[in-house]
Write a protein that holds these residues in place. Structure first.
Motif: not given
Ligand code: ADE
Length: 244
Positions: A90-94, A134-143, A147-149
């Motif tokens: 699951y892609l998430t900033p967390q 769960e993975f994040s691709i960086g410390d910012y929030v995408l919509s 794109l992260a996937a």
């Molecule tokens: N979805 C929204 N922001 C994200 C992030 N920084 N990394 C992964 N998934 C995200």
């Protein structure tokens, strides 16, 4: 070798499909080194307006993706591949910060499922019951997670055997040794008064390697102190082990 199977569950399948046609990743899919299936979460909505989101319990701004469409999309994937070990992301900033080591490991798996969120996120029960990592691709929030996937899919696919015409260039990438890459030059040897460093023209491979390592160390020290310190610690550990 069996192709790496990749399934992506998304509310914007077009984003994923567009990226999947291009460059090294596009070629890998065409050559069947990897197989992509994109699932539209809205196909699993249970009303005629194809709603997949609802208000959060407890109030607050934003909408949450309901559990039912996600669970039903998974039921469909599972029924199509009853005997395979699925690894669900699951892609998430967390999530934990994605890096080259994760890409390396994921490129050896049989079947990856990427679940892309939108809005505020997805119902916690889907995270707990269906997601392995769960993975994040960086410390910012995408919509959204698409794109992260795709950042992750790109990094994974280029590591598959035969995905790049020049496998050596993957091996010497920036991160595998934990150091940033050295400066690169190509012809001409002089351009607008700027010279290529003499040593690179010398043909002396030992000297060239020495120059490259010095510059990798220097660059990493200047730009990424964290990676530099990690590298030095690893060297120390290795020396200690050998000294024992
Ligand atoms: N979805 C929204 N922001 C994200 C992030 N920084 N990394 C992964 N998934 C995200």
């Amino acid at each position: 070798m069996n192709p790496l199977k990749i399934d992506v569950i998304s509310t914007f399948p077009g984003i994923v499909e567009t990226f999947a046609e291009m460059g090294i990743v596009g070629r890998a899919f065409k050559q069947n080194l990897a197989q992509l299936n994109v699932w539209n979460l809205r196909d699993y909505a249970d009303d005629r307006f194809r709603h997949i989101d609802d208000e959060p319990y407890g109030g607050g701004p934003g909408m949450v993706i309901k559990p039912d469409p996600i669970f039903r999309a998974f039921d469909d994937i599972r029924s199509r591949y009853p005997d395979e070990a699925l690894h669900t992301i699951y892609l998430t900033p967390q999530g934990k910060p994605f890096n080259q080591e994760h890409a390396q490991w994921l490129s050896t798996q049989e079947h990856l499922v990427f679940l892309c969120g939108r809005y505020k996120g997805i119902d916690q029960r889907a995270r707990e019951a269906l997601v392995d990592e769960e993975f994040s691709i960086g410390d910012y929030v995408l919509s959204g997670g698409e794109l992260a996937a795709f950042v992750m899919i790109d990094a994974i696919i280029r590591l598959l055997p035969d995905a790049t015409s020049d496998g050596d260039s993957v091996i010497s990438d920036t991160f595998p040794f934990g150091l940033l890459d050295a400066p690169l030059y190509t012809r001409p040897a002089e351009y607008r008064g700027m010279q290529v460093p003499e040593v690179l023209l010398s043909g002396n491979h030992a000297e060239i390697e020495k120059w490259r390592l010095e510059h990798r160390l220097e660059r990493t020290k200047q730009r990424r102190k964290d990676l530099f310190e990690q590298y030095m610690r690893r060297l120390e550990d290795r020396d200690n082990e050998q000294g024992q």
